[in-house]
Design a protein around this motif. Structure first.
Motif, PDB file in Angstrom:
ATOM      1  N   HIS A 366      69.882  85.001   6.369  1.00 13.41           N
ATOM      2  CA  HIS A 366      70.749  85.993   5.728  1.00 13.41           C
ATOM      3  C   HIS A 366      70.016  87.277   5.348  1.00 13.41           C
ATOM      4  CE1 HIS A 366      68.706  83.899   2.461  1.00 13.41           C
ATOM      5  NE2 HIS A 366      69.003  84.960   1.655  1.00 13.41           N
ATOM      6  N   LEU A 367      68.726  87.329   5.552  1.00 12.87           N
ATOM      7  CA  LEU A 367      67.935  88.480   5.124  1.00 12.87           C
ATOM      8  C   LEU A 367      68.028  89.611   6.158  1.00 12.87           C
ATOM      9  CD1 LEU A 367      64.799  86.589   3.781  1.00 12.87           C
ATOM     10  CD2 LEU A 367      66.734  87.499   2.461  1.00 12.87           C
ATOM     11  N   ASN A 368      67.607  90.831   5.705  1.00  3.46           N
ATOM     12  CA  ASN A 368      67.686  92.032   6.532  1.00  3.46           C
ATOM     13  C   ASN A 368      66.393  92.179   7.340  1.00  3.46           C
ATOM     14  OD1 ASN A 368      68.297  94.501   7.660  1.00  3.46           O
ATOM     15  ND2 ASN A 368      68.002  95.670   5.756  1.00  3.46           N
ATOM     16  N   TRP A 369      66.293  91.444   8.419  1.00  3.69           N
ATOM     17  CA  TRP A 369      65.073  91.466   9.242  1.00  3.69           C
ATOM     18  C   TRP A 369      64.946  92.757  10.047  1.00  3.69           C
ATOM     19  CZ3 TRP A 369      61.467  88.258   8.013  1.00  3.69           C
ATOM     20  CH2 TRP A 369      61.800  87.067   7.353  1.00  3.69           C
ATOM     21  N   SER A 370      66.030  93.332  10.411  1.00  4.74           N
ATOM     22  CA  SER A 370      65.927  94.609  11.152  1.00  4.74           C
ATOM     23  C   SER A 370      65.397  95.707  10.257  1.00  4.74           C
ATOM     24  CB  SER A 370      67.295  95.003  11.710  1.00  4.74           C
ATOM     25  OG  SER A 370      68.230  95.207  10.645  1.00  4.74           O
ATOM     26  N   GLY A 371      65.771  95.657   8.939  1.00  4.55           N
ATOM     27  CA  GLY A 371      65.237  96.640   8.006  1.00  4.55           C
ATOM     28  C   GLY A 371      63.747  96.476   7.831  1.00  4.55           C
ATOM     29  N   LEU A 372      63.284  95.211   7.712  1.00 14.14           N
ATOM     30  CA  LEU A 372      61.844  94.975   7.596  1.00 14.14           C
ATOM     31  C   LEU A 372      61.105  95.448   8.832  1.00 14.14           C
ATOM     32  CD1 LEU A 372      59.439  93.773   6.065  1.00 14.14           C
ATOM     33  CD2 LEU A 372      60.006  91.548   7.138  1.00 14.14           C
ATOM     34  N   ALA A 373      61.644  95.143  10.023  1.00 14.63           N
ATOM     35  CA  ALA A 373      60.978  95.557  11.263  1.00 14.63           C
ATOM     36  C   ALA A 373      60.898  97.066  11.374  1.00 14.63           C
ATOM     37  CB  ALA A 373      61.728  94.975  12.476  1.00 14.63           C
ATOM     38  N   HIS A 374      61.968  97.767  10.945  1.00 14.71           N
ATOM     39  CA  HIS A 374      61.952  99.231  11.023  1.00 14.71           C
ATOM     40  C   HIS A 374      60.906  99.807  10.090  1.00 14.71           C
ATOM     41  CE1 HIS A 374      63.649 103.170  11.813  1.00 14.71           C
ATOM     42  NE2 HIS A 374      63.559 103.415  10.462  1.00 14.71           N
ATOM     43  N   CYS A 375      60.726  99.144   8.959  1.00 15.34           N
ATOM     44  CA  CYS A 375      59.742  99.625   8.014  1.00 15.34           C
ATOM     45  C   CYS A 375      58.315  99.364   8.487  1.00 15.34           C
ATOM     46  CB  CYS A 375      59.982  98.973   6.645  1.00 15.34           C
ATOM     47  SG  CYS A 375      58.800  99.471   5.346  1.00 15.34           S
ATOM     48  N   GLU A 376      58.077  98.201   9.075  1.00 10.75           N
ATOM     49  CA  GLU A 376      56.707  97.821   9.468  1.00 10.75           C
ATOM     50  C   GLU A 376      56.273  98.507  10.772  1.00 10.75           C
ATOM     51  OE1 GLU A 376      54.357  95.978   8.127  1.00 10.75           O
ATOM     52  OE2 GLU A 376      55.447  95.433   6.319  1.00 10.75           O
ATOM     53  N   SER A 377      57.149  98.564  11.775  1.00 12.22           N
ATOM     54  CA  SER A 377      56.715  99.044  13.115  1.00 12.22           C
ATOM     55  C   SER A 377      57.651 100.070  13.741  1.00 12.22           C
ATOM     56  CB  SER A 377      56.620  97.846  14.063  1.00 12.22           C
ATOM     57  OG  SER A 377      57.917  97.259  14.236  1.00 12.22           O
ATOM     58  N   GLY A 378      58.606 100.517  12.977  1.00 15.86           N
ATOM     59  CA  GLY A 378      59.565 101.445  13.576  1.00 15.86           C
ATOM     60  C   GLY A 378      60.512 100.742  14.531  1.00 15.86           C
ATOM     61  N   GLY A 379      60.563  99.389  14.430  1.00 16.72           N
ATOM     62  CA  GLY A 379      61.466  98.617  15.285  1.00 16.72           C
ATOM     63  C   GLY A 379      60.969  98.436  16.711  1.00 16.72           C
ATOM     64  N   ARG A 380      59.640  98.598  16.887  1.00 17.75           N
ATOM     65  CA  ARG A 380      59.070  98.468  18.248  1.00 17.75           C
ATOM     66  C   ARG A 380      58.349  97.124  18.382  1.00 17.75           C
ATOM     67  NH1 ARG A 380      54.972 101.734  18.693  1.00 17.75           N
ATOM     68  NH2 ARG A 380      54.898 102.371  16.490  1.00 17.75           N
TER      69      ARG A 380
END
Length: 443
Positions: A366-380
């Protein structure tokens, strides 16, 4: 006839016994048929005494010769039938011999037979040319000439000519083939084969004889060849066997790397133009990379879509030698003439995952994993930090990634696998692995 009768006939009239003989035969087979036939001489009758008182007749001085003749005629008349019976068989023999001799003379004929230029005259009973050749043991084959033909009738005074065929291994202007000729000399064969020999090279003189076994003959006719060299055009008539020989006849020499547009050992054709190429140049050595190969293998321990490089590939190197040429003043494209392997390439090995990915991780879906990925690597998914330590969507270090069951490096795994392992990390440690961006999981 007795000897006394023969003497008597000689005394009466000097007649000789006639002898009938057959014409001289052509062979001894007719010698036994010679026959002699002599007429039977009359026997004189003895004279009787003259009648008394009679005057002496004209034959009185011969002792009554007239009376003897009369007596002979009477005996001849009485012996006529017997004599006729004796003469008929003899006459038949004479007639038979005369007829046979006539037939013999008609069948026998004088002809002239010339075999390969050697003539001879002979008598023969052959009715055709074929019979004559068979009788004289003159064989003929498919390449021989017989004139007139074998089926022609033969008559007295005819001439039969036989010319034997001879095989010739003819090499004409570089083209070799076997031909047949009935000519006895090289000149005759060339004329018969229609080969133009004026100005040509002949491996045998024109007067050379050609035996029954034949011969090998090389003929090179005179041809026109043009050479283009050093900006000039030179045309000559030649019967040279090769382009190199013709080039020498033209007074053109080759030096160094010089060559001709036609191979020097090739046969020069009539009307051919050959270009002389003046070549100068150097060699150059270049080092070129050798690409490595990539080997891929399936791995059931890796999730589908995951590719792990087990061994990194390395390029090899080689030295290549090129010839840099200038032909008639024009630079040519470099030509590779040699190469040497300096360093062999290293094959790259890659494992490809086939294991199915789990659908979710309880307590973290249920967590916002896409938000975390965007923060850590820009979603790459393939992102790598400047130090080269952290990689992927969630910036895993290699130790953490391997502890979570990952292979290779995180940035090499598909995005779904990276998210799956990030959820597993959260379940065990919470958001602490992402001290700066972890709060994004709750928005």
């Amino acid at each position: 006839m007795s000897n006394s009768q023969g003497s008597h006939r000689a005394a009466r009239g000097g007649h000789r016994a006639a002898t009938v003989t057959a014409p001289p035969p052509y062979g001894t087979v007719y010698a036994d048929h010679e026959t002699q036939i002599a007429p039977v001489a009359p026997v004189p009758e003895p004279r009787g005494p003259e009648p008394s008182g009679a005057a002496p007749g004209p034959d009185a001085d011969t002792g009554g010769r007239a009376g003897a003749r009369r007596a002979a005629r009477r005996r001849k008349s009485a012996a006529g039938p017997d004599r006729l019976r004796r003469l008929i068989p003899q006459a038949l023999v004479v007639a038979f011999l005369a007829g046979g001799t006539s037939a013999f003379l008609v069948s026998d004929k004088a002809v002239k037979l010339t075999v390969d230029g050697v003539p001879r005259t002979m008598h023969t009973f052959a009715d055709s040319v074929e019979e004559l050749l068979a009788d004289e043991h003159v064989p003929v084959g498919a390449h021989d000439i017989v004139a007139p033909g074998p089926d022609a009738a033969l008559a007295g005074g005819d001439e039969v000519v036989v010319r034997y065929g001879r095989p010739v291994q003819l090499t004409l202007d570089g083209q070799r083939r076997q031909v047949w000729t009935t000519a006895g000399t090289v000149e005759g064969a060339l004329r018969q084969l229609g080969v133009r020999a004026e100005g040509a090279y002949l491996s045998a003189s024109r007067s050379s004889e050609i035996g029954r076994a034949g011969l090998a003959l090389d003929v090179r006719t005179e041809r026109s060849v043009t050479f283009l060299a050093d900006g000039r055009e030179r045309t000559l008539r030649t019967n040279a066997a090769t382009v190199a020989e013709a080039l020498q006849e033209a007074g053109i020499s080759l030096q160094g790397q010089d060559t001709t547009s036609a191979p020097g050992g090739s046969f020069p054709r009539d009307g051919q133009t050959v270009t002389v190429m003046r070549i100068s140049g150097t060699k150059e050595v270049r080092e070129e990379p050798i690409p490595f190969r990539v080997e891929k293998a399936k791995d059931a321990n890796l999730f589908a879509g995951t590719q792990v490089v087990v061994r990194q590939g390395e390029k090899g190197a080689r030295k290549v030698t090129y010839a840099l040429r200038t032909v008639n003043g024009v630079k040519q494209k470099p030509k590779k003439i040699a190469e040497e392997i300096v360093r062999a390439p290293v094959t790259q090995q890659v494992r490809i995952g086939t294991k199915a990915l789990p659908s979710s991780v309880g307590g973290a879906d249920h967590l916002n994993w896409s938000g975390l990925a965007h923060c850590e690597s820009g979603g790459r998914p393939g992102a790598l930090d400047p130090s080269g330590t952290y990689g992927g969507l969630y910036q895993f270090d290699p130790g953490t990634w391997h502890a979570l069951g990952g292979s290779g490096r995180a940035e090499q795994a598909p995005a779904a696998e990276q998210t799956f392992r990030a959820k597993k990390l959260f379940v065990s440690r919470g958001s602490s692995p992402w001290p700066h961006c972890g709060r994004r999981l709750y928005r």
